[in-house]
Every structure is written in structure tokens, then in C-alpha cells.
Write an enzyme that holds these catalytic residues in place. Structure first.
Site, PDB file in Angstrom:
ATOM      1  N   TYR A  56       0.782  -1.219  -0.073  1.00  0.00           N
ATOM      2  CA  TYR A  56      -0.098  -0.021  -0.078  1.00  0.00           C
ATOM      3  C   TYR A  56       0.779   1.239   0.275  1.00  0.00           C
ATOM      4  CZ  TYR A  56      -4.388  -2.681   1.174  1.00  0.00           C
ATOM      5  OH  TYR A  56      -5.324  -3.511   0.971  1.00  0.00           O
ATOM      6  N   ARG A  92     -12.553  -5.872  -9.667  1.00  0.00           N
ATOM      7  CA  ARG A  92     -12.865  -4.907  -8.777  1.00  0.00           C
ATOM      8  C   ARG A  92     -14.410  -4.837  -8.828  1.00  0.00           C
ATOM      9  NH1 ARG A  92      -8.974  -1.627  -5.863  1.00  0.00           N
ATOM     10  NH2 ARG A  92     -10.221  -0.018  -6.575  1.00  0.00           N
ATOM     11  N   ASN A 119     -12.795  -4.751   5.138  1.00  0.00           N
ATOM     12  CA  ASN A 119     -13.545  -4.917   4.362  1.00  0.00           C
ATOM     13  C   ASN A 119     -13.173  -6.289   3.186  1.00  0.00           C
ATOM     14  OD1 ASN A 119     -11.234  -3.980   3.030  1.00  0.00           O
ATOM     15  ND2 ASN A 119     -11.966  -2.397   1.987  1.00  0.00           N
TER      16      ASN A 119
HETATM   17  P1  IDP Z   1      -9.239  -0.537  -2.303  1.00  0.00           P
HETATM   18  O1  IDP Z   1      -8.983  -1.654  -1.291  1.00  0.00           O
HETATM   19  O2  IDP Z   1     -10.594  -0.312  -2.604  1.00  0.00           O
HETATM   20  O3  IDP Z   1      -8.318  -0.438  -3.535  1.00  0.00           O
HETATM   21  P2  IDP Z   1      -7.612   1.718  -1.148  1.00  0.00           P
HETATM   22  O4  IDP Z   1      -7.750   3.384  -1.326  1.00  0.00           O
HETATM   23  O5  IDP Z   1      -6.592   1.168  -2.184  1.00  0.00           O
HETATM   24  O6  IDP Z   1      -8.963   0.902  -1.555  1.00  0.00           O
HETATM   25  O7  IDP Z   1      -7.090   1.654   0.110  1.00  0.00           O
HETATM   26  C1  IDP Z   1      -6.678   0.163   0.750  1.00  0.00           C
HETATM   27  C2  IDP Z   1      -7.350  -0.309   1.988  1.00  0.00           C
HETATM   28  O8  IDP Z   1      -7.007   0.796   2.926  1.00  0.00           O
HETATM   29  C3  IDP Z   1      -8.759  -0.239   1.874  1.00  0.00           C
HETATM   30  O9  IDP Z   1      -9.198  -1.602   1.499  1.00  0.00           O
HETATM   31  C4  IDP Z   1      -9.077  -0.073   3.498  1.00  0.00           C
HETATM   32  O10 IDP Z   1      -9.145  -1.500   4.086  1.00  0.00           O
HETATM   33  C5  IDP Z   1      -8.035   0.930   4.060  1.00  0.00           C
HETATM   34  N1  IDP Z   1      -8.500   2.114   3.946  1.00  0.00           N
HETATM   35  C6  IDP Z   1      -8.746   3.033   2.679  1.00  0.00           C
HETATM   36  N2  IDP Z   1      -9.269   3.952   3.170  1.00  0.00           N
HETATM   37  C7  IDP Z   1      -9.346   4.026   4.458  1.00  0.00           C
HETATM   38  C8  IDP Z   1     -10.113   4.978   5.530  1.00  0.00           C
HETATM   39  O11 IDP Z   1     -10.422   5.990   5.104  1.00  0.00           O
HETATM   40  N3  IDP Z   1     -10.168   4.480   6.609  1.00  0.00           N
HETATM   41  C9  IDP Z   1      -9.770   3.216   7.274  1.00  0.00           C
HETATM   42  N4  IDP Z   1      -9.230   2.387   6.174  1.00  0.00           N
HETATM   43  C10 IDP Z   1      -9.038   2.875   4.839  1.00  0.00           C
HETATM   44 MG    MG Z   2      -6.129  -0.180  -3.685  1.00  0.00          MG
END
Ligand code: IDP
Ligand code: MG
Length: 153
Positions: A56, A92, A119
Site C-alpha cells: 500500500y 474490482r 473490508n
Molecule cells: P481499495 O482496497 O478499494 O483499492 P484503497 O484506497 O487502495 O482501497 O485502500 C486500501 C485499503 O486501506 C482499503 O481497502 C481499506 O482497508 C483501507 N482504507 C482505505 N481508506 C481508508 C479510510 O479512510 N479509513 C480506514 N481504512 C481505509
Molecule cells: Mg487499492
């Protein structure tokens, strides 16, 4: 007349520690398999904080990043290489939006995720990301096996 062969792609999917802990590995895999994905590789691994930072890089500066590291290292994950036509975009779609409240009903996150952080599943967001993530989790795989635009008969 040439027989049309549909090009396939591979993508990278990861069942997060909450999905493994809650016994959702079969449920998540079944959703991909029912949509026509084939499991090419699967591995149950414990991620380190270094793995999470590499996985990440776009989140490293976020205030919630330490919590993400804590969560992603809290138990084993299941890393998957899945193959299907349009695998990256289709995965996705099946996974749904990051926030389960915004995810399409019927998607994995809308149906199974308990919060934005917890998630259940990750799916690569582009072909180049898929290639990088597959190489990280399956370093022994040959390049041609990891080619997300590979066309096979
Ligand atoms: P994605 O998994 O849908 O691609 P990303 O923006 O790449 O989303 O973020 C990676 C992971 O980081 C997310 O799946 C989630 O578990 C966590 N995450 C992202 N944004 C947040 C937030 O605002 N609060 C808490 N966890 C977050
Ligand atoms: Mg992502």
C-alpha cells in the site's frame, strides 16, 4: 474459419485477515469461481509490516496507515492469482467500493464487509499493479505465468 479465442488476464486478489478469521475464504472464492474466474495460484501467508508498506505505498502518508498495518498483520491472508477475461476490472466489480456503504449491493464488500478498514478483500486496481503484487507474493512464478495480458488457447 478461425475459432475466436477470448483473451484472458490474470489479476491479484487477497483475502484479508478479517475474511480468513471469519471463515469467508470459501465464500469469497466461490463468488469469483461462479463469475468464471479460475484459481491459478493460492497461498496462505502472514504479512509483515514491510509487506504492507510495499503493498500500500499510496497510503503510507495517511493518518490511518498504522491501523492498516496492524490490521493486515493481525493474522494470515490468502493471496490469489485469478484468471478470467478482463480479470482486473471484473475483480474490482465483484469486490465493490472500498466503503461497504458505497459498494454495489451483491458485491463482496456490500454483502460481507463490516467497515471501510475491515473490508474482507483486496483486488489489484490496474494491470501493472496486478503484475507488481503477483511478483511480490509469488516471487517464484515465471514472468509469462504472471503476464496479465497473456492470451492462451
Ligand atoms: P481499495 O482496497 O478499494 O483499492 P484503497 O484506497 O487502495 O482501497 O485502500 C486500501 C485499503 O486501506 C482499503 O481497502 C481499506 O482497508 C483501507 N482504507 C482505505 N481508506 C481508508 C479510510 O479512510 N479509513 C480506514 N481504512 C481505509
Ligand atoms: Mg487499492
Amino acid at each position: 474459419m478461425a475459432i475466436y479465442k477470448q483473451a484472458t488476464e490474470t489479476t491479484f486478489v487477497l483475502i484479508k485477515p478479517d475474511g480468513v478469521r471469519r471463515g469467508l475464504v470459501g465464500e469469497v472464492l466461490a463468488r469469483f469461481e461462479r463469475r468464471g474466474f479460475v484459481v491459478r495460484r493460492a497461498s496462505c501467508v502472514q504479512m509483515t509490516s514491510g509487506d504492507v508498506a510495499e503493498h500500500y505505498p499510496h497510503l503510507a502518508a495517511e493518518p490511518f496507515f498504522p491501523e492498516i498495518v496492524g490490521f493486515m498483520t493481525s493474522g494470515p491472508v490468502v493471496a490469489l492469482v485469478l484468471e478470467a477475461p478482463n480479470a482486473v476490472a471484473a475483480a474490482r466489480q465483484i469486490v465493490g467500493a472500498t466503503d461497504p456503504m458505497k459498494a454495489e449491493p451483491g458485491s463482496i464488500r456490500a454483502d460481507l464487509a463490516t467497515s471501510v478498514r475491515f473490508n474482507v478483500v483486496h483486488a489489484a486496481d490496474s494491470e501493472s499493479t496486478a503484475r507488481r503484487e503477483i511478483a511480490h507474493f509469488f516471487p517464484g512464478a515465471r514472468d509469462e505465468e504472471n503476464d496479465v495480458s497473456d492470451e492462451r488457447s
